[in-house]
Scaffold this motif. Sequence first.
Motif, PDB file in Angstrom:
ATOM      1  N   HIS A 278       0.909  -1.204   0.021  1.00  0.00           N
ATOM      2  CA  HIS A 278       0.159   0.179   0.035  1.00  0.00           C
ATOM      3  C   HIS A 278       0.720   1.290  -0.047  1.00  0.00           C
ATOM      4  O   HIS A 278       1.637   1.381   0.765  1.00  0.00           O
ATOM      5  N   THR A 279       0.740   2.189  -0.931  1.00  0.00           N
ATOM      6  CA  THR A 279       1.457   3.361  -1.013  1.00  0.00           C
ATOM      7  C   THR A 279       0.746   4.431  -0.339  1.00  0.00           C
ATOM      8  O   THR A 279      -0.776   4.739  -0.758  1.00  0.00           O
TER       9      THR A 279
ATOM     10  N   ALA B 269      -0.041   8.606   0.868  1.00  0.00           N
ATOM     11  CA  ALA B 269      -0.245   9.824   0.066  1.00  0.00           C
ATOM     12  C   ALA B 269       0.541  10.958   0.718  1.00  0.00           C
ATOM     13  O   ALA B 269      -0.032  12.160   0.592  1.00  0.00           O
ATOM     14  N   GLY B 270       1.568  10.646   1.607  1.00  0.00           N
ATOM     15  CA  GLY B 270       2.039  11.681   2.345  1.00  0.00           C
ATOM     16  C   GLY B 270       1.566  11.784   3.842  1.00  0.00           C
ATOM     17  O   GLY B 270       0.823  11.057   4.131  1.00  0.00           O
TER      18      GLY B 270
ATOM     19  N   SER C  17      -5.224   5.233   7.980  1.00  0.00           N
ATOM     20  CA  SER C  17      -4.907   5.593   6.711  1.00  0.00           C
ATOM     21  C   SER C  17      -5.150   4.181   6.026  1.00  0.00           C
ATOM     22  O   SER C  17      -5.743   4.089   4.726  1.00  0.00           O
ATOM     23  N   LEU C  18      -4.706   3.296   6.342  1.00  0.00           N
ATOM     24  CA  LEU C  18      -5.095   1.793   5.676  1.00  0.00           C
ATOM     25  C   LEU C  18      -6.480   1.678   5.376  1.00  0.00           C
ATOM     26  O   LEU C  18      -6.822   0.822   4.369  1.00  0.00           O
ATOM     27  N   GLU C  19      -7.462   2.241   6.306  1.00  0.00           N
ATOM     28  CA  GLU C  19      -8.727   2.083   6.150  1.00  0.00           C
ATOM     29  C   GLU C  19      -9.444   3.138   5.542  1.00  0.00           C
ATOM     30  O   GLU C  19     -10.591   3.093   5.281  1.00  0.00           O
ATOM     31  N   GLY C  20      -8.457   3.775   4.692  1.00  0.00           N
ATOM     32  CA  GLY C  20      -9.072   4.835   3.653  1.00  0.00           C
ATOM     33  C   GLY C  20      -9.493   6.196   4.505  1.00  0.00           C
ATOM     34  O   GLY C  20     -10.101   6.976   3.774  1.00  0.00           O
TER      35      GLY C  20
ATOM     36  N   ILE D 279     -11.009   2.595  -0.045  1.00  0.00           N
ATOM     37  CA  ILE D 279     -10.179   2.796  -1.146  1.00  0.00           C
ATOM     38  C   ILE D 279     -10.192   4.266  -1.403  1.00  0.00           C
ATOM     39  O   ILE D 279      -9.733   4.430  -2.664  1.00  0.00           O
ATOM     40  N   THR D 280     -10.723   5.183  -0.677  1.00  0.00           N
ATOM     41  CA  THR D 280     -10.613   6.561  -0.839  1.00  0.00           C
ATOM     42  C   THR D 280      -9.288   7.242  -1.401  1.00  0.00           C
ATOM     43  O   THR D 280      -9.361   7.669  -2.480  1.00  0.00           O
ATOM     44  N   ILE D 281      -8.099   6.823  -0.616  1.00  0.00           N
ATOM     45  CA  ILE D 281      -6.897   7.367  -0.922  1.00  0.00           C
ATOM     46  C   ILE D 281      -6.291   6.649  -2.305  1.00  0.00           C
ATOM     47  O   ILE D 281      -5.800   7.413  -3.062  1.00  0.00           O
ATOM     48  N   ASP D 282      -6.575   5.461  -2.329  1.00  0.00           N
ATOM     49  CA  ASP D 282      -6.155   4.708  -3.567  1.00  0.00           C
ATOM     50  C   ASP D 282      -6.740   5.225  -4.796  1.00  0.00           C
ATOM     51  O   ASP D 282      -6.500   5.495  -5.852  1.00  0.00           O
TER      52      ASP D 282
ATOM     53  N   MET E  28      -5.349   8.799  -5.566  1.00  0.00           N
ATOM     54  CA  MET E  28      -3.886   8.685  -6.321  1.00  0.00           C
ATOM     55  C   MET E  28      -4.212   8.196  -7.433  1.00  0.00           C
ATOM     56  O   MET E  28      -3.342   8.489  -8.552  1.00  0.00           O
TER      57      MET E  28
ATOM     58  N   LEU F 115       0.059  14.511  -0.861  1.00  0.00           N
ATOM     59  CA  LEU F 115       0.373  14.218  -2.149  1.00  0.00           C
ATOM     60  C   LEU F 115      -0.763  14.245  -3.125  1.00  0.00           C
ATOM     61  O   LEU F 115      -0.722  13.714  -4.270  1.00  0.00           O
ATOM     62  N   ILE F 116      -2.054  14.546  -2.403  1.00  0.00           N
ATOM     63  CA  ILE F 116      -3.095  14.542  -3.235  1.00  0.00           C
ATOM     64  C   ILE F 116      -3.333  16.044  -3.566  1.00  0.00           C
ATOM     65  O   ILE F 116      -3.472  16.688  -2.559  1.00  0.00           O
TER      66      ILE F 116
END
Lengths: 438, 905, 180
Positions: A173-174, A176-177, A190-193, C44-47, C50, C87-88
């Motif tokens: 999982h990458t 976003a800063g 963060s892993l949970e979105g 999956i919001t962040i994914d 991105m 980074l978004i």
Amino acid sequence: MMHNPDLTPPNKPMTRFVDGTKDCYVLENYQRHGGYQGFQQALTMTASEVLGQVKDSGLRGRGGAGFPTGLKWSFMPQGDDTPTPKYLVVNADEMEPGAFKDRYLLEKTPHQIIEGLLIAAKAVNADIGYIFIRGDYYLAIERLNIALEECRSAQLIGQNILGSGFNFEIHLHTSAGRYICGEETALINSLEGKRATPRAKPPFPQVSGLWGKPTIVNNVETYCNLPHILLFGVSWYQSLGRHKDFGTKLFGVSGRVKNPGLWELPMGTPVREIINDYAQGMCDGYQLKGFLPGGGSTDFLLPEHLDTPMDYDEIGKVRSRLGTGTITVLDDQYCPIKLVLNLVKFFSQESCGWCTPCRDGLPWAVSLLEKIERGDGQSTDIDQLIDITQFAAPGNTFCALAPGAVEPLQSALKFFRKDFEQHIAHKSCPYQQEHSHD
Amino acid sequence: MTKRVNITIDGQDFSVDSTKNLLQTCLDLDIDLSYFCWHPSLGSVGSCRQCAVLMFQDKEDQRGRLTMACMTPVSDNMIISVDDQKAKDFRATNIEALMTNHPHDCPVCEEGGDCHLQDMTLMSEHITRRFDGDKRTHHNQNLGPLINHEMNRCIGCYRCVRFYRDYCNDDDLNVFGSKNQIYFGRATDGTLESHFSGNLTEVCPTGVFTDKTFSEHYSRKWDLQSSPTICQHCSVGCNTYTGAYNKRIRRITNRYHQQINGHFLCDKGRFSYQYANSDQRTTSAIIRDHKIKQAKVIDTATAQCHLKSWIANANDVVALGSSRSSIENNGALIRLIEQTSTHHFYADCTDHQLSLAQHQIQFYQQHHLSPCSLSEIESADCALIIGEDVVNTAPRIGLCLRQMVRNLGLAQAAAIGIAPWLDQAVRNVSQNTTSPLFVIALQPSDLSDIARFHTPMTSGEQQQLLGDIKDYLSECNRNYLPLAEQIGQALLKAKRPLIISGNGASDLVVQQLVQDICLLLQAKQQAPLIHYVLPAANSQALAVMSSPNQGLDSFIQRLSETPPQLLLILEADLDWLLGELQAQHIYQQLFETIEHVVVIDHLLTNTAQMADLILPSATAIEQQGSWLNSQGKIQLSQSAIASSDNCQAAWLWCPEEQPLNQLQQYQALISWCGERFPLLNTIGQCQVQQTCEFTLARQSFRASGRTAINANIDVKEYPPATDPLSTLQYTMEGVAPFRQHNTEIKTTSGAYIWLPKWNSGQAINKQVNQGCDSQLSCGIFPGPALFAAQISASTTYPTAQLAAYHLIAKPAFFASNELTHYCPSLQQLIERGSITFNQHSADALAWQPGYQCTITSGDYQLTLPCQVNSLYPDNIMAIDSQNFKTCAGLTSVTILLHPPQEQSI
Amino acid sequence: MSNHNTDHAPTDLTIVVNQPSPLTALEQQRLTVLLNHCVKPSAITIDALMSVQQTRGWISDQTLQAIAEFIGVSEADLDSVATFYNLIFRLPVANVVLHPCNGMACHLMAGEDIEHQISQCLGIQPGQSDENFTLVPLPCLGACDKAPVMIADKILFERITIAQVSNILAQLTARQANDA
């Protein structure tokens, strides 16, 4: 499968895989040096045996807190009626100012991390693993993806690994800063979105973590210690420490030294050796004024502390923290206030915004430091800064970000008080900066 | 009985409830400990750090360490200090940090004087601001007609989003950004969608979210004249405070009642008060001569004379009562007409609705059952909702159900040692786990996100399902619908099963089945919680006070067949009740045949305009009145403003013969009601103590302007208006609410919430758990459940047909309420009329996107926009409830779908 | 003095702001893959953000709405996450985003000079863009022994000197031209 009798226990277990070949990170190279044999050893043991070995080794977490790893793992509930799936997470969100050790391991030895993760999974009966890596470590991401594919093909990840009946899946999982993602519970969010605000503990992630299930988060380097503990044993591991802590550590130096870099050395190596021998001392024309032993959120130490062994408790005795073990040197030509301002500004920007002392206290400190740096400071500003460092002390905040932020500040106020007073008295920064951008 | 532990606070020993956190414990002990992010209904999250106290390991520990009280469970032999200088310094610095970005605009902020941040700042003793840097500022959003937005005042306590998202499950409000730039608002400007958005004004400790309707006629809290009132907008009967100033109703705020509304109100209840200030208020009595088309204003005495003589001269009187009027008003009307030889009293609901309500009352009585409270609803572990769209008709119950479904998750968390007040931890552990909730209804449900089953079913399907559940519970051996088995099992497994239905389940067969299911559960020792929702605030009272088959259908029939000589209408608008068409018919055809039509109302409705005599009445918040809620509690609402001579309570227009003073009249009326309707015989218990030597103040001791306020009329100071009926008086000269316990006046709710050092509504948190002997009595006496009368119910399901379709009414949150339409701020929120059907019907009717639907019957034509929602069953058309009233009565109807018509100018 | 990293008020945008709002087939495909493997849409919001940012460079309001609708979360929920992570990008960025490190180790090695040099070369301040570059300094890129460093176009530039700056910028421009 037993120990490969041709493999002698190494002095630098983690970096031996980086052998100068162009593709040192591939599976074949890793296995040539004995990779995945530690894991195979673990597969022949029971979970509690593996956990016991790690506990006995005395390995302490390499992320900065130094918590005994085996003990951390033992808090995860085990048994048939405990919740599943259980999760293991690799905290590869290295963003601590001055820290660059995980990047090395991620780019050059991705398989070592995977093997460590597999061993840990065996020890705690975990089902799913996540590697949480910062999104701008592009090379590491590329190589990890290759490594994971290689593992899947070699039946090292997935169902019925190597025919053992052990199942474990790994996802990359990458992020976003945001620095706060390095905090384990914020990482889980963060892993949970979600937004990466930390969670209160208790309950600890081992009891309720990712998706409410038992979860363990460990640092990259911590995992990298595991294959060797399993393969070469506890007494070998313990023989590698020079002081009270065991094993080796990646130590680094940055700043105005002749040879900034990263070296795998025994735990307990004195600071002086690292800076003077490995980093070859200060650059010509620069003197050592002070140093941060383990990243931007540790207290400054002075030249008089150079003989301190890089060991969790020893550095603790001189009122700092081992942290990441990557040393940043402050030279005598760089304004300490400027450095502290840079750090506190960083932390105030990285605040998630959840709790008051961090969200509102750190910008307050930044405002005061900016005032002092540009020559508008007053002596009462120092009192306010001291108040803020006490305000954001450990236990007063929701997580460790703000207490870390005030560590360089409180130590600078202690050791470089004269510099603060000079700025105020002379209404300017006495350190001549050639390119002032204020 | 929960376990107790011994703790020491600043050297004093206390025995306390072990299940609470330390902050709540301190507040219960009357210790002034500051806090922001904790809320009794939202739990603890530990973000603001304001409640820091010093905790010592043992008696030897001199140093102690700071801990956040809200996140700390109490434990045996715990030693803490609130007053230690270290703790005080920390709390002061915490406030100082919060204030670094605060605009310090109290003089121009609505929250000033009613502000938790002000209170905590003073309490922390932080006075001097040292920060001289720049403050961050924000742009504000337009969040609609009800809520102001001023983000610069935000202290980042996150209460708003926790309430809005976690408690109410709404999702258009969120937090954006990070660090000291966090922003609480919507993704874009727009009206907040939650039906509970108004609670943000009380949940927010600063002036970020304030009441926009209050801003339009703002008054400081200390200047307000307040009263404990009961919401009159649905049958739940939430407790409120009504604040008034200079004879104008200014705002409604929550009045805590542990069993009913707790800390929250719905937006309907909070904002639907503007009708009381409407320019459509009737202000004086008017007599009309329709023949010569002349209307004349007359004084009260003259009007009273007219009424008296008309009554005396009539031998046939008909009266129409009001479910938005008090028991006293309806009772007085009934008492008045009973003087006449032929008289009939009708309730303002359909015959069918009346019979359903009465059937339910009979059910309670026959089986010694009592409806449950809202707090009991929250405690249920399995819920079955039949036929009633509670989200729109009893919104506070809808919110309770959203808490109720968390119970399974809470139990899971408790099993691993997580206290229920550790809110984030509970939610992380429980994830999506919910207690079972099943919705059986004609309409798609707004509870669909938390219900295990919520597909709309036709009446026939509902009967089959409920019949199967009943048989399953009776252990008949046969095949059941799988869903029936699932529901039956869930109900049997539950420790506190809950059955909610209401007048909206407008099928007697269904109602009977529901009752049978309740009885079966009771027989199995399940002690089911039962609740039945009624259409309006006093519908239950009207059901008690009316004879069977005396609803609107019979009312119309009576007027058509045997027109009376005198018709008295109490606070009812026939246009609203029957739809425009029917109402017109009554005005034009039926009123002509009646000698005298008298309307008593506070609004100049169409019906009032058709009357021969208009008698202006006070609104519910301007008079003392009793209300019977769906739980069967009689609650007393007290007046916020002294009514004028012109505009008196309706019952005063229907006085007794003997010349008694107002208090005696009132007592006689109450007494009469109790005797005439044995079910209501406890109504007298709800009255305030009349013999008390103290008066209670409706105004704060800081209320200002008393001498100047009438200076435009006369320079001399007027004495305060008197309230002959209550111990509460329209003055500051009386016992302040927080001192009531000193004077032993516990039987009356105080007029407003205030405590020394706690000027804002958060003062309630220091008093909530102190029981009836608290300084501020929380809520008024529970009226015992009361059920009587033999009623025979024999109506059939009304099949309103439109061609081959069944027409059903679709309740809407704002639109289904009559008084809401008179509130300017709510105008733009009132849901527009529409007609909804599923895709099959759309195909059959050749619908295309954008098409409208025109319903024609004779000369009558109604055009509405269409919506397609395939959750509806086939052959069902759902129309907004107001248009339903008209369309349900239409005959030989045609419907046509067509492209949108041009707007006529 | 304003705070560089938070002062994102570009005054000199020459980027085209109007972007097509419905998602392309490729974007939808990628989102569908994410949806198929997730515990719930909000995971999956962040994914998702991105993923779409890969093709569009930044997330406009319309893009945000489109993603929210596609994956089934409210706009407010998605933006709440989007505005948290640095980074978004919720403002337009050029084809190449320059991330010179402004962390303490790089500053000790005169990293400020590098950032200043970039500013001078391109005529933009942090947070601003010209037609090729957007300047967004970031703290601590994890390569402190090679300070001062910069990340741009997924490349880590190490031990940068002032003299090298214009070369680096030219190199990056050339790469973009090749990819186009």
